[in-house]
Design a protein around this motif. Structure first.
Motif, short mmCIF file in Angstrom:
data_model
loop_
_atom_site.label_atom_id
_atom_site.label_comp_id
_atom_site.label_asym_id
_atom_site.label_seq_id
_atom_site.Cartn_x
_atom_site.Cartn_y
_atom_site.Cartn_z
N ARG A 194 0.83 -1.22 0.00
CA ARG A 194 0.00 0.00 0.00
C ARG A 194 0.86 1.26 0.00
N LEU A 195 2.02 1.17 0.64
CA LEU A 195 2.93 2.32 0.62
C LEU A 195 3.49 2.56 -0.78
N PHE A 196 3.68 1.49 -1.54
CA PHE A 196 4.08 1.65 -2.94
C PHE A 196 3.04 2.45 -3.70
N TYR A 197 1.76 2.08 -3.52
CA TYR A 197 0.69 2.79 -4.21
C TYR A 197 0.58 4.24 -3.74
N GLY A 200 3.13 6.41 -5.41
CA GLY A 200 2.83 6.75 -6.79
C GLY A 200 1.65 7.68 -6.96
N GLU A 201 0.66 7.59 -6.06
CA GLU A 201 -0.55 8.39 -6.23
C GLU A 201 -0.34 9.85 -5.86
N ASN A 202 0.44 10.10 -4.84
CA ASN A 202 0.73 11.50 -4.46
C ASN A 202 2.05 11.52 -3.70
N ARG A 203 3.12 11.77 -4.43
CA ARG A 203 4.45 11.68 -3.85
C ARG A 203 4.65 12.70 -2.73
N GLU A 204 4.16 13.90 -2.93
CA GLU A 204 4.36 14.94 -1.92
C GLU A 204 3.59 14.62 -0.65
N ALA A 205 2.34 14.19 -0.79
CA ALA A 205 1.55 13.84 0.38
C ALA A 205 2.16 12.65 1.11
N ALA A 206 2.65 11.67 0.36
CA ALA A 206 3.28 10.52 0.99
C ALA A 206 4.52 10.94 1.77
N HIS A 207 5.28 11.87 1.21
CA HIS A 207 6.49 12.36 1.90
C HIS A 207 6.12 13.09 3.19
N LEU A 208 5.06 13.88 3.14
CA LEU A 208 4.66 14.65 4.32
C LEU A 208 4.12 13.75 5.43
N THR A 209 3.62 12.58 5.07
CA THR A 209 3.13 11.65 6.10
C THR A 209 4.23 10.76 6.65
N GLY A 210 5.45 10.98 6.20
CA GLY A 210 6.58 10.24 6.76
C GLY A 210 7.01 9.02 5.98
#
Length: 319
Positions: A194-197, A200-210
């Motif tokens: 799920r972290l892979f997805y 890919g879906e929102n790189r910036e948001a994923a980065h901000l969530t750690g």
């Protein structure tokens, strides 16, 4: 449109099988379907690697060259260096992982566009294998430049991967199904998948969530390279030679299968089950065209048209 987007691939597979079965007497046979499954097993392995790169919003054009490199590496280990099965499997997989690391370095650290970076790596790998082999294939009893013949040969345990059967089913098909199920379960039902997805879906948001975004992007390219290498191993074991540029044609097939898979069941994103169905569709279509004596260069037109259709349909629904 929604119905076609969800079930169009499955409907197309059924229609194509029905058409060729009615027009070709030898199409709807166990032997022919066994050949189709053997051929798509290699394409599917390559396409799964491409799917992982698409999941993290990337793209890997170097998979075809990686297949060729793995084919040459396996053949070289067996024929030129008289190694056993373990070395013939490990060396290509390591090379595939190294190709993935190189792709990740160029894309993540040097910030090169995915297409340009993997295209450059594709040319580099082609140059490496041509330099190593001097443009010649590697096969049993091949003559050596310094005189004599190659000391090793393709051993039966290696050839079994691409040519053997278990319970009447080709081993390469069983390997493909095992990896498809494993990759599907990994991406769909595990936290890491799920972290892979999310990457890919929102790189910036994923980065901000750690989420360590760059790490997962690196993992994706390494996995892509290793799946391409595994496809090269199966290809070498099936044909019993190490052929230069043997994987070139697999790039378009793998890309088309991965993008056709976007629309399966209306998922709308890269997924392994869709990739498998895309491979089946392409494999059945090309097999039928071959049996109808359609030239191989005309088949490229069909594959290109399929890729355009898959990309257009995916873009329209997404928009």
């Amino acid at each position: 449109m929604k119905f076609l987007y969800k079930y169009g691939t499955i409907l197309a597979i059924v229609i194509v099988i029905a058409f060729f079965s009615l027009t070709l007497d030898s199409f709807f046979t166990y032997a022919n379907f066994s050949d189709i499954l053997r051929s798509i097993s290699i394409v599917t392995l390559v396409a799964i690697g491409i799917t992982f790169s698409l999941v993290v919003d990337g793209f890997d054009l170097s998979v075809g060259s990686t297949v060729s490199l793995a084919t040459i590496a396996s053949a070289s280990a067996l024929v030129l260096h008289r190694q056993e099965l373990l070395v013939a499997l490990i060396v290509p997989l390591i090379l595939g992982a190294l190709v993935g690391i190189l792709n990740a370095f160029l894309i993540i650290r040097l910030r090169l566009p995915d297409l340009l970076a993997t295209l450059a790596v594709m040319y580099i790998i082609n140059g490496v294998q041509l330099t190593y082999t001097k443009g010649f294939s590697i096969y049993n009893d091949m003559p050596l430049p310094e005189g004599g013949v190659a000391p090793g040969k393709f051993i039966p345990s290696f050839l079994f991967i691409g040519q053997g059967e278990l319970f009447g089913i080709p081993f390469s098909v069983l390997l493909m199904l095992l990896l498809v199920i494993g990759a599907h379960l990994f991406l769909t039902y595990t936290k890491t998948g799920r972290l892979f997805y999310m990457t890919g879906e929102n790189r910036e948001a994923a980065h901000l969530t750690g989420i360590p975004v760059n790490r997962y992007r690196t993992y994706a390219y390494v996995i892509s390279g290793m799946f391409a290498a595994l496809g090269g191993i199966v290809l070498a074991s099936r044909i019993g030679t190490g052929q230069v540029s043997a994987g070139a044609s697999l790039l378009m097939d793998g890309v088309a299968a991965a993008f056709i898979g976007f629309s399966v069941f209306g998922i709308g994103k890269p997924n392994v089950i869709g990739t498998l169905l895309g491979s089946i569709f392409i494999g059945v279509l090309l097999n039928g065209l071959t049996m109808m004596n359609v030239p191989y260069y005309a088949q490229d037109i069909v594959k290109g048209a399929l890729l355009i259709f898959a990309l257009a349909l995916s873009h329209m629904v997404k928009k």
